[in-house]
Design a protein around this motif. Structure first.
Motif, mmCIF file in Angstrom:
data_model
loop_
_atom_site.group_PDB
_atom_site.id
_atom_site.type_symbol
_atom_site.label_atom_id
_atom_site.label_comp_id
_atom_site.label_asym_id
_atom_site.label_seq_id
_atom_site.Cartn_x
_atom_site.Cartn_y
_atom_site.Cartn_z
ATOM 1 N N UNK A 30 64.168 42.877 51.877
ATOM 2 C CA UNK A 30 62.942 42.396 52.226
ATOM 3 C C UNK A 30 62.358 41.419 51.427
ATOM 4 N N UNK A 31 60.901 41.118 51.684
ATOM 5 C CA UNK A 31 60.259 40.001 50.658
ATOM 6 C C UNK A 31 59.914 40.743 49.388
ATOM 7 N N UNK A 32 59.658 40.173 48.467
ATOM 8 C CA UNK A 32 58.890 40.891 47.231
ATOM 9 C C UNK A 32 57.599 41.065 47.498
ATOM 10 N N UNK A 33 56.751 41.982 46.934
ATOM 11 C CA UNK A 33 55.292 42.049 47.298
ATOM 12 C C UNK A 33 54.349 40.965 46.501
ATOM 13 N N UNK A 34 53.249 40.679 47.032
ATOM 14 C CA UNK A 34 52.427 39.854 46.488
ATOM 15 C C UNK A 34 51.380 40.737 45.847
ATOM 16 N N UNK A 35 50.727 40.089 45.003
ATOM 17 C CA UNK A 35 49.463 40.770 44.159
ATOM 18 C C UNK A 35 48.277 39.803 43.638
ATOM 19 N N UNK A 36 47.312 40.344 43.444
ATOM 20 C CA UNK A 36 46.140 39.651 43.261
ATOM 21 C C UNK A 36 45.435 40.725 41.880
ATOM 22 N N UNK A 37 44.993 40.361 40.937
ATOM 23 C CA UNK A 37 44.292 41.194 40.021
ATOM 24 C C UNK A 37 43.463 40.486 39.286
ATOM 25 N N UNK A 38 42.720 41.214 38.265
ATOM 26 C CA UNK A 38 41.962 40.435 37.293
ATOM 27 C C UNK A 38 41.906 41.457 35.949
ATOM 28 N N UNK A 39 41.466 40.849 35.047
ATOM 29 C CA UNK A 39 41.363 41.508 33.575
ATOM 30 C C UNK A 39 39.761 41.329 33.208
ATOM 31 N N UNK A 40 39.269 42.510 32.878
ATOM 32 C CA UNK A 40 37.956 42.767 32.372
ATOM 33 C C UNK A 40 37.899 42.377 30.683
ATOM 34 N N UNK A 41 37.177 41.577 30.160
ATOM 35 C CA UNK A 41 36.901 41.511 28.826
ATOM 36 C C UNK A 41 35.802 42.484 28.280
ATOM 37 N N UNK A 42 36.206 43.877 28.262
ATOM 38 C CA UNK A 42 35.060 44.897 28.242
ATOM 39 C C UNK A 42 34.116 44.882 26.794
ATOM 40 N N UNK A 43 34.862 44.455 25.806
ATOM 41 C CA UNK A 43 34.230 44.057 24.598
ATOM 42 C C UNK A 43 33.008 42.996 24.597
ATOM 43 N N UNK A 44 33.424 41.788 25.412
ATOM 44 C CA UNK A 44 32.489 40.801 25.402
ATOM 45 C C UNK A 44 31.408 41.197 26.428
ATOM 46 N N UNK A 45 31.811 42.102 27.676
ATOM 47 C CA UNK A 45 30.469 42.491 28.520
ATOM 48 C C UNK A 45 29.735 43.567 27.654
ATOM 49 N N UNK A 46 30.383 44.373 26.921
ATOM 50 C CA UNK A 46 29.411 45.283 26.177
ATOM 51 C C UNK A 46 28.645 44.352 25.323
ATOM 52 N N UNK A 47 29.128 43.477 24.439
ATOM 53 C CA UNK A 47 28.456 42.693 23.648
ATOM 54 C C UNK A 47 27.263 41.876 24.182
ATOM 55 N N UNK A 48 27.450 41.316 25.515
ATOM 56 C CA UNK A 48 26.445 40.534 26.040
ATOM 57 C C UNK A 48 25.594 41.110 27.023
ATOM 58 N N UNK A 49 25.784 42.594 27.378
ATOM 59 C CA UNK A 49 24.871 43.072 28.300
ATOM 60 C C UNK A 49 23.690 43.852 27.697
#
Length: 154
Positions: free
Chosen positions: A64-83
Motif C-alpha cells: 500500500x501507499x505510505x501515510x501522509x502527515x501534517x504537523x507543527x512544533x510550538x516554541x513554548x519558551x517563546x510563547x511563555x516569554x511573550x504572553x
C-alpha cells in the motif's frame, strides 16, 4: 502601549527543513507598528506537511501507499516569554485525551506553568472527558487550553 498581533502569511517563504514539502508555515508574534518582515518578531510555531519524511521512512516491506502527515512544533519558551500574564484569573486549563486521564501528567504541567508565573489549573477529576473539560473551561471563562494526547491520538 505595547500591543502584539500574529503575523501574516508569506507565500514565498522557503521551508527551513528538507522534509517539509508543499505546505509550510511559521507563526510569529510581532509588535503592532512593526512594518518589517514577518520574521522580525518572536517565532511561536512552525510546521507543514511531513509526507516526504514519512515516505522516506516507510518500509518497502509494507503493501500500500505510505501515510501522509501534517504537523507543527510550538516554541513554548517563546510563547511563555511573550504572553502577558493576567495574575487575577486562571489563564490555562491543562486537559487530556486518552490514557486514563493522564492525571499525573496534567498535575506536572500545571506545576511547570505555575513556576513560569502562569496561573494554571485542571479539572479535578481522574479521567474527565473532553466535553467535561471544555464545559469546565467555559464555566470558568478560561480561553487557553493545553491538551495532552496519548500516542494513539498523535
Amino acid at each position: 502601549m505595547y500591543r502584539s498581533n500574529i503575523g501574516g502569511v508569506d507565500t514565498l517563504m522557503p521551508p527551513t527543513e528538507i522534509y517539509h514539502r508543499e505546505l509550510f508555515f511559521q507563526v510569529y508574534l510581532r509588535k503592532e507598528n512593526n512594518l518589517g518582515s514577518l520574521s522580525d518578531g518572536a517565532l511561536l510555531a512552525a510546521g507543514g506537511r511531513y509526507d516526504y519524511l514519512l515516505h522516506q521512512l516507510y518500509s518497502r516491506n509494507y503493501k500500500g501507499n505510505p501515510p501522509n502527515g501534517v504537523g507543527s512544533s510550538l516554541a513554548l519558551e517563546n510563547i511563555i516569554q511573550n504572553c502577558p500574564v493576567n495574575e487575577g484569573s486562571t489563564n490555562v486549563l491543562v486537559c487530556s485525551k486518552g490514557g486514563g486521564g493522564l492525571l499525573m501528567e496534567r498535575m506536572e504541567l500545571v506545576a511547570e506553568l505555575w513556576k513560569e508565573k502562569f496561573k494554571a489549573g485542571f479539572v479535578p477529576i481522574r479521567d474527565p472527558s473532553l466535553t467535561e473539560q471544555y464545559e469546565y473551561a467555559n464555566e470558568h471563562d478560561i480561553k487557553c487550553l493545553v491538551i495532552i494526547l496519548t500516542d494513539r491520538f498523535c
